[in-house]
Design an enzyme around this catalytic site. Structure first.
Site, PDB file in Angstrom:
ATOM      1  N   GLY A  46      -3.734   7.526  -3.590  1.00 41.04           N
ATOM      2  CA  GLY A  46      -3.287   7.494  -2.206  1.00 41.04           C
ATOM      3  C   GLY A  46      -2.752   8.849  -1.780  1.00 41.04           C
ATOM      4  O   GLY A  46      -2.201   9.593  -2.605  1.00 41.04           O
ATOM      5  N   GLN A  51       1.740  14.847   3.226  1.00 41.75           N
ATOM      6  CA  GLN A  51       1.699  15.564   1.943  1.00 41.75           C
ATOM      7  C   GLN A  51       0.848  16.826   2.000  1.00 41.75           C
ATOM      8  O   GLN A  51       0.969  17.688   1.129  1.00 41.75           O
ATOM      9  CB  GLN A  51       1.179  14.644   0.833  1.00 41.75           C
ATOM     10  CG  GLN A  51       2.112  13.489   0.522  1.00 41.75           C
ATOM     11  CD  GLN A  51       1.488  12.551  -0.485  1.00 41.75           C
ATOM     12  OE1 GLN A  51       0.766  11.637  -0.113  1.00 41.75           O
ATOM     13  NE2 GLN A  51       1.731  12.781  -1.764  1.00 41.75           N
ATOM     14  N   CYS A  91       3.508   9.950  -7.663  1.00 38.38           N
ATOM     15  CA  CYS A  91       3.211  10.551  -6.361  1.00 38.38           C
ATOM     16  C   CYS A  91       2.606  11.927  -6.596  1.00 38.38           C
ATOM     17  O   CYS A  91       3.111  12.692  -7.424  1.00 38.38           O
ATOM     18  CB  CYS A  91       4.497  10.678  -5.543  1.00 38.38           C
ATOM     19  SG  CYS A  91       4.258  11.401  -3.908  1.00 38.38           S
ATOM     20  N   LEU A  92       1.564  12.246  -5.858  1.00 35.19           N
ATOM     21  CA  LEU A  92       0.932  13.563  -6.008  1.00 35.19           C
ATOM     22  C   LEU A  92       1.890  14.693  -5.631  1.00 35.19           C
ATOM     23  O   LEU A  92       1.706  15.823  -6.073  1.00 35.19           O
ATOM     24  CB  LEU A  92      -0.347  13.645  -5.168  1.00 35.19           C
ATOM     25  CG  LEU A  92      -1.527  12.823  -5.717  1.00 35.19           C
ATOM     26  CD1 LEU A  92      -2.664  12.789  -4.713  1.00 35.19           C
ATOM     27  CD2 LEU A  92      -1.999  13.386  -7.053  1.00 35.19           C
ATOM     28  N   HIS A 133       3.973   2.771  -0.027  1.00 35.83           N
ATOM     29  CA  HIS A 133       4.354   4.115  -0.517  1.00 35.83           C
ATOM     30  C   HIS A 133       3.851   5.193   0.454  1.00 35.83           C
ATOM     31  O   HIS A 133       4.606   6.109   0.827  1.00 35.83           O
ATOM     32  CB  HIS A 133       3.759   4.305  -1.920  1.00 35.83           C
ATOM     33  CG  HIS A 133       3.935   5.663  -2.512  1.00 35.83           C
ATOM     34  ND1 HIS A 133       4.681   5.895  -3.650  1.00 35.83           N
ATOM     35  CD2 HIS A 133       3.451   6.882  -2.137  1.00 35.83           C
ATOM     36  CE1 HIS A 133       4.648   7.181  -3.941  1.00 35.83           C
ATOM     37  NE2 HIS A 133       3.910   7.811  -3.038  1.00 35.83           N
ATOM     38  N   GLU A 134       2.587   5.073   0.867  1.00 37.22           N
ATOM     39  CA  GLU A 134       2.005   6.094   1.754  1.00 37.22           C
ATOM     40  C   GLU A 134       2.609   6.020   3.158  1.00 37.22           C
ATOM     41  O   GLU A 134       2.826   7.048   3.809  1.00 37.22           O
ATOM     42  CB  GLU A 134       0.479   5.954   1.816  1.00 37.22           C
ATOM     43  CG  GLU A 134      -0.241   6.075   0.465  1.00 37.22           C
ATOM     44  CD  GLU A 134       0.143   7.299  -0.331  1.00 37.22           C
ATOM     45  OE1 GLU A 134       0.507   8.332   0.280  1.00 37.22           O
ATOM     46  OE2 GLU A 134       0.091   7.228  -1.574  1.00 37.22           O
ATOM     47  N   HIS A 137       5.717   7.975   3.376  1.00 35.52           N
ATOM     48  CA  HIS A 137       5.513   9.420   3.575  1.00 35.52           C
ATOM     49  C   HIS A 137       5.464   9.756   5.064  1.00 35.52           C
ATOM     50  O   HIS A 137       5.987  10.787   5.497  1.00 35.52           O
ATOM     51  CB  HIS A 137       4.202   9.876   2.925  1.00 35.52           C
ATOM     52  CG  HIS A 137       4.300  10.143   1.458  1.00 35.52           C
ATOM     53  ND1 HIS A 137       5.155  11.088   0.928  1.00 35.52           N
ATOM     54  CD2 HIS A 137       3.640   9.601   0.404  1.00 35.52           C
ATOM     55  CE1 HIS A 137       5.008  11.107  -0.401  1.00 35.52           C
ATOM     56  NE2 HIS A 137       4.096  10.210  -0.741  1.00 35.52           N
TER      57      HIS A 137
HETATM   58  C1  QAP Z   1       0.999   6.437  -4.778  1.00 37.43           C
HETATM   59  O1  QAP Z   1       0.135   8.116  -6.138  1.00 37.43           O
HETATM   60  C2  QAP Z   1       1.162   5.284  -5.735  1.00 37.43           C
HETATM   61  O2  QAP Z   1       2.439  12.373 -11.384  1.00 37.43           O
HETATM   62  C3  QAP Z   1      -0.199   7.292  -5.056  1.00 37.43           C
HETATM   63  O3  QAP Z   1       0.763  14.125 -12.514  1.00 37.43           O
HETATM   64  C4  QAP Z   1       1.296   5.475  -7.099  1.00 37.43           C
HETATM   65  O4  QAP Z   1      -1.955   8.855  -6.412  1.00 37.43           O
HETATM   66  C5  QAP Z   1       1.217   4.027  -5.253  1.00 37.43           C
HETATM   67  C6  QAP Z   1      -0.626  11.435  -9.638  1.00 37.43           C
HETATM   68  C7  QAP Z   1       1.437   4.402  -7.954  1.00 37.43           C
HETATM   69  C8  QAP Z   1       1.343   2.953  -6.105  1.00 37.43           C
HETATM   70  C9  QAP Z   1       1.453   3.138  -7.457  1.00 37.43           C
HETATM   71  C10 QAP Z   1       0.695  11.461 -10.032  1.00 37.43           C
HETATM   72  C11 QAP Z   1      -1.499  12.341 -10.220  1.00 37.43           C
HETATM   73  C12 QAP Z   1      -1.120  10.520  -8.602  1.00 37.43           C
HETATM   74  C13 QAP Z   1       1.132  12.358 -10.999  1.00 37.43           C
HETATM   75  C14 QAP Z   1      -0.800   8.877  -6.773  1.00 37.43           C
HETATM   76  C15 QAP Z   1       0.262  13.263 -11.571  1.00 37.43           C
HETATM   77  C16 QAP Z   1      -1.060  13.242 -11.181  1.00 37.43           C
HETATM   78  C17 QAP Z   1      -0.309   9.728  -7.868  1.00 37.43           C
HETATM   79 CO    CO Z   2       3.348   9.831  -2.612  1.00 37.68          CO
END
Ligand code: QAP
Ligand code: CO
Length: 171
Positions: A46, A51, A91-92, A133-134, A137
């Site tokens: 996401g 972001q 989270c990215l 979550h998004e 943001h």
């Molecule tokens: C949000 O998060 C989310 O730490 C999206 O080193 C996450 O795409 C919603 C990511 C989990 C629900 C559950 C995170 C990639 C990606 C990192 C992501 C990383 C590399 C996170």
């Molecule tokens: Co995020």
């Protein structure tokens, strides 16, 4: 297509409140394509426009392993929610950090699709977590703000160190 730069926590721009998209035009469709490419490249499930320092109400999500089911939400509104679930989120914008957050189990969302057409959908489980979550943001909120001040400050310190490393490596 272009891969966009993702803002890293605690960048103050992550706390900007996004404005509604006025018209789903070519510029918005280009931003959707670039955000999808950026999310898939990361890889992530996401990404909110906030972001990538674009402060409009636009989200891309794809929770499939195959990365072939892109969900685009423009001007999303949660019109119903029920239940609670705990999920270990990442989270990215906060790379390497994963913490458990409690959110609604089921939600109903109204939004515009990439053609500017209004639609309504139900989501539960991971998809519901990801949408919430998004959408946070877009309100300028990062998931670490749900944690205790102690945990959040530890993450902030760790991220500042990480961000300095990145800056140093690209110098
Ligand atoms: C949000 O998060 C989310 O730490 C999206 O080193 C996450 O795409 C919603 C990511 C989990 C629900 C559950 C995170 C990639 C990606 C990192 C992501 C990383 C590399 C996170
Ligand atoms: Co995020």
């Amino acid at each position: 297509m272009t891969t966009l730069t993702i803002l890293n926590y605690p960048d103050p721009r992550l706390h900007t409140v996004a404005k509604p998209v006025q018209e789903v035009n070519n510029a918005i469709r280009k931003l959707i394509d670039d955000m999808a490419e950026t999310m898939y490249a990361a890889p992530g499930i996401g990404l909110a426009a906030t972001q990538v320092n674009q402060h409009v109400q636009l989200i891309v999500i794809d929770i499939t392993k195959e990365q072939n089911d892109l969900l685009v939400l423009i001007n999303p509104v949660i019109v119903a929610k029920s239940g609670q679930q705990e999920y270990e989120e990442g989270c990215l914008s906060v790379p390497g950090i994963y913490e458990t957050v409690t959110r609604a189990e089921k939600i109903t969302v109204e939004a515009l699709d990439k053609h500017g057409k209004k639609f309504k959908m139900d989501a539960e489980g991971l998809l519901a977590v990801c949408i919430q979550h998004e959408m946070d943001h877009l309100l300028g909120k990062v998931f670490v703000e749900y944690l205790s001040p102690l945990k959040r400050n530890r993450i902030k310190t760790k991220m500042l160190k990480h961000n300095r490393e990145i800056a140093r490596n690209s110098y």
